[in-house]
Design a protein around this motif. Structure first.
Motif, mmCIF file in Angstrom:
data_model
loop_
_atom_site.group_PDB
_atom_site.id
_atom_site.type_symbol
_atom_site.label_atom_id
_atom_site.label_comp_id
_atom_site.label_asym_id
_atom_site.label_seq_id
_atom_site.Cartn_x
_atom_site.Cartn_y
_atom_site.Cartn_z
ATOM 1 N N ILE A 100 0.845 -1.194 0.000
ATOM 2 C CA ILE A 100 0.000 0.000 0.000
ATOM 3 C C ILE A 100 0.881 1.245 0.000
ATOM 4 N N ALA A 101 0.694 2.102 -0.989
ATOM 5 C CA ALA A 101 1.448 3.353 -1.086
ATOM 6 C C ALA A 101 0.777 4.404 -0.203
ATOM 7 N N GLN A 102 1.491 4.905 0.783
ATOM 8 C CA GLN A 102 0.965 5.920 1.688
ATOM 9 C C GLN A 102 1.567 7.278 1.343
ATOM 10 N N GLY A 103 0.703 8.304 1.288
ATOM 11 C CA GLY A 103 1.180 9.649 1.003
ATOM 12 C C GLY A 103 1.451 9.922 -0.458
ATOM 13 N N GLN A 104 1.288 8.913 -1.285
ATOM 14 C CA GLN A 104 1.454 9.034 -2.723
ATOM 15 C C GLN A 104 0.545 7.994 -3.370
ATOM 16 N N GLU A 105 0.670 7.811 -4.673
ATOM 17 C CA GLU A 105 -0.199 6.876 -5.362
ATOM 18 C C GLU A 105 0.535 5.584 -5.713
ATOM 19 N N ALA A 106 -0.237 4.583 -6.018
ATOM 20 C CA ALA A 106 0.357 3.328 -6.487
ATOM 21 C C ALA A 106 1.220 3.589 -7.718
ATOM 22 N N ASP A 107 0.794 4.512 -8.564
ATOM 23 C CA ASP A 107 1.578 4.845 -9.763
ATOM 24 C C ASP A 107 2.983 5.314 -9.408
ATOM 25 N N ASP A 108 3.103 6.090 -8.332
ATOM 26 C CA ASP A 108 4.427 6.537 -7.902
ATOM 27 C C ASP A 108 5.286 5.353 -7.488
ATOM 28 N N ALA A 109 4.694 4.453 -6.708
ATOM 29 C CA ALA A 109 5.435 3.273 -6.254
ATOM 30 C C ALA A 109 5.883 2.419 -7.437
ATOM 31 N N ILE A 110 5.015 2.300 -8.430
ATOM 32 C CA ILE A 110 5.350 1.521 -9.627
ATOM 33 C C ILE A 110 6.476 2.196 -10.401
ATOM 34 N N ALA A 111 6.399 3.520 -10.563
ATOM 35 C CA ALA A 111 7.435 4.256 -11.290
ATOM 36 C C ALA A 111 8.782 4.161 -10.581
ATOM 37 N N LEU A 216 1.216 15.776 -12.324
ATOM 38 C CA LEU A 216 1.313 14.670 -13.275
ATOM 39 C C LEU A 216 2.594 13.853 -13.163
ATOM 40 N N TRP A 217 3.660 14.485 -12.683
ATOM 41 C CA TRP A 217 4.942 13.789 -12.604
ATOM 42 C C TRP A 217 4.887 12.654 -11.592
ATOM 43 N N LEU A 218 5.393 11.489 -11.989
ATOM 44 C CA LEU A 218 5.481 10.343 -11.097
ATOM 45 C C LEU A 218 6.882 10.269 -10.513
ATOM 46 N N ARG A 219 6.948 10.055 -9.233
ATOM 47 C CA ARG A 219 8.239 9.989 -8.556
ATOM 48 C C ARG A 219 9.085 8.843 -9.092
ATOM 49 N N ARG A 220 10.384 9.076 -9.157
ATOM 50 C CA ARG A 220 11.315 8.029 -9.588
ATOM 51 C C ARG A 220 12.151 7.501 -8.425
ATOM 52 N N THR A 221 12.160 8.232 -7.295
ATOM 53 C CA THR A 221 12.825 7.776 -6.081
ATOM 54 C C THR A 221 11.927 8.110 -4.898
ATOM 55 N N GLU A 222 12.102 7.400 -3.793
ATOM 56 C CA GLU A 222 11.251 7.597 -2.621
ATOM 57 C C GLU A 222 11.373 8.994 -2.032
ATOM 58 N N ASP A 223 12.564 9.567 -2.068
ATOM 59 C CA ASP A 223 12.792 10.862 -1.440
ATOM 60 C C ASP A 223 12.876 12.006 -2.454
ATOM 61 N N GLU A 224 12.312 11.794 -3.625
ATOM 62 C CA GLU A 224 12.394 12.799 -4.689
ATOM 63 C C GLU A 224 11.632 14.068 -4.314
ATOM 64 N N PRO A 225 12.254 15.242 -4.474
ATOM 65 C CA PRO A 225 11.543 16.498 -4.201
ATOM 66 C C PRO A 225 10.531 16.796 -5.296
ATOM 67 N N LEU A 226 9.764 17.868 -5.133
ATOM 68 C CA LEU A 226 8.786 18.243 -6.144
ATOM 69 C C LEU A 226 9.474 18.548 -7.474
ATOM 70 N N TRP A 227 8.767 18.260 -8.549
ATOM 71 C CA TRP A 227 9.280 18.529 -9.895
ATOM 72 C C TRP A 227 9.607 20.015 -10.049
ATOM 73 N N THR A 228 10.699 20.312 -10.696
ATOM 74 C CA THR A 228 11.056 21.701 -11.003
ATOM 75 C C THR A 228 11.304 21.857 -12.495
ATOM 76 N N PRO A 229 11.029 23.018 -13.060
ATOM 77 C CA PRO A 229 11.217 23.229 -14.498
ATOM 78 C C PRO A 229 12.668 23.056 -14.909
ATOM 79 N N PRO A 230 12.928 22.658 -16.142
ATOM 80 C CA PRO A 230 14.304 22.428 -16.592
ATOM 81 C C PRO A 230 15.207 23.644 -16.481
#
Length: 236
Positions: A100-111, A216-230
């Motif tokens: 069970i993904a807590q604080g995020q979505e299953a999609d994040d855990a999968i990514a 929309l961005w899915l996390r790639r690591t557990e401790d990833e900060p919020l997405w920032t523009p390039p």
């Protein structure tokens, strides 16, 4: 190969399909469906799937605090769960060791899992949001496996920024669908150019682009900060 499975979708689909059946029938149907998916996925990817993980969305979601234009998934607040939904979730946890993904979505855990394992993983889902993730994917309804490379994943992510996501109540540009989104981003030399074009389409409203991207961005690591523009990433 490891199969990272979107159990949220499986739970809903089987619950709807078995709404007029008994709980036992629903559980057996789910078991048979999962087994069939894993076997068919082997054929389509060309790899042997010998390990798998089921992922369910739990409580809380960091995106709820980010959404200011519209309530994140606010269009689902009054939608009742299908019959046997709770029973099937429990079954997935007890019999299939679903996480069970807590604080995020299953999609994040999968990514996160798919990013860590690389080409030794296949994402099993129907959710187009996961198509931003590099690697193997298996659509068990269409019975097709396909590979997303980094460039295609990045393009799909920026297309989502333009289109939004009606399923999650993320507001995009009304007149922009998949074809027009790709046309807008066609020929962009790099990610910074994709971002600039998105801002232009949003009439210079950079805050709206960043909000959509972070939703929309899915996390790639557990401790990833919020997405920032390039452009911000380049100055870090």
């Amino acid at each position: 190969m490891y199969a990272s499975v979107d159990a949220d979708i499986l739970c809903y689909r089987i619950a709807f399909a078995c709404k007029d059946q008994s709980e036992n029938v629903a559980r057996r149907t789910l078991d048979n469906y999962i087994t069939d998916i894993l076997v068919r996925g082997v054929d389509k990817t060309g790899y042997f799937v010998d390990r798998w993980g089921m992922h369910l969305t739990g409580k809380g979601n960091f995106r709820e605090a980010i959404a200011t234009t519209a309530v994140y998934k606010g269009n689902r607040l009054d939608t009742p769960k299908p019959e046997h939904h709770a029973v099937l979730r429990k079954h997935l946890i007890e019999e299939w060791s679903a996480q069970i993904a807590q604080g995020q979505e299953a999609d994040d855990a999968i990514a996160i899992e798919a990013t860590k394992l690389g080409d030794d993983c296949v994402i099993v889902s129907l959710d187009k949001d996961l198509d931003q993730v590099t690697g193997w994917h298996y659509n068990f309804v269409k019975d097709i496996a396909y590979y997303i490379d980094p460039d295609e994943g990045r393009l799909r992510f920026y297309c989502q920024i333009l289109m939004g996501d009606a399923a999650d109540n993320i507001k995009g540009i009304d007149s922009v669908g998949p074809v027009r989104a790709r046309k807008i981003l066609e020929g962009a030399e790099d990610e910074a150019e994709m971002y600039r074009r998105c801002v232009e389409v949003y009439d210079g409203n950079e805050d709206r682009v960043i909000e959509n991207a972070r939703l929309l961005w899915l996390r790639r690591t557990e401790d990833e900060p919020l997405w920032t523009p390039p452009k911000l990433n380049q100055t870090m």
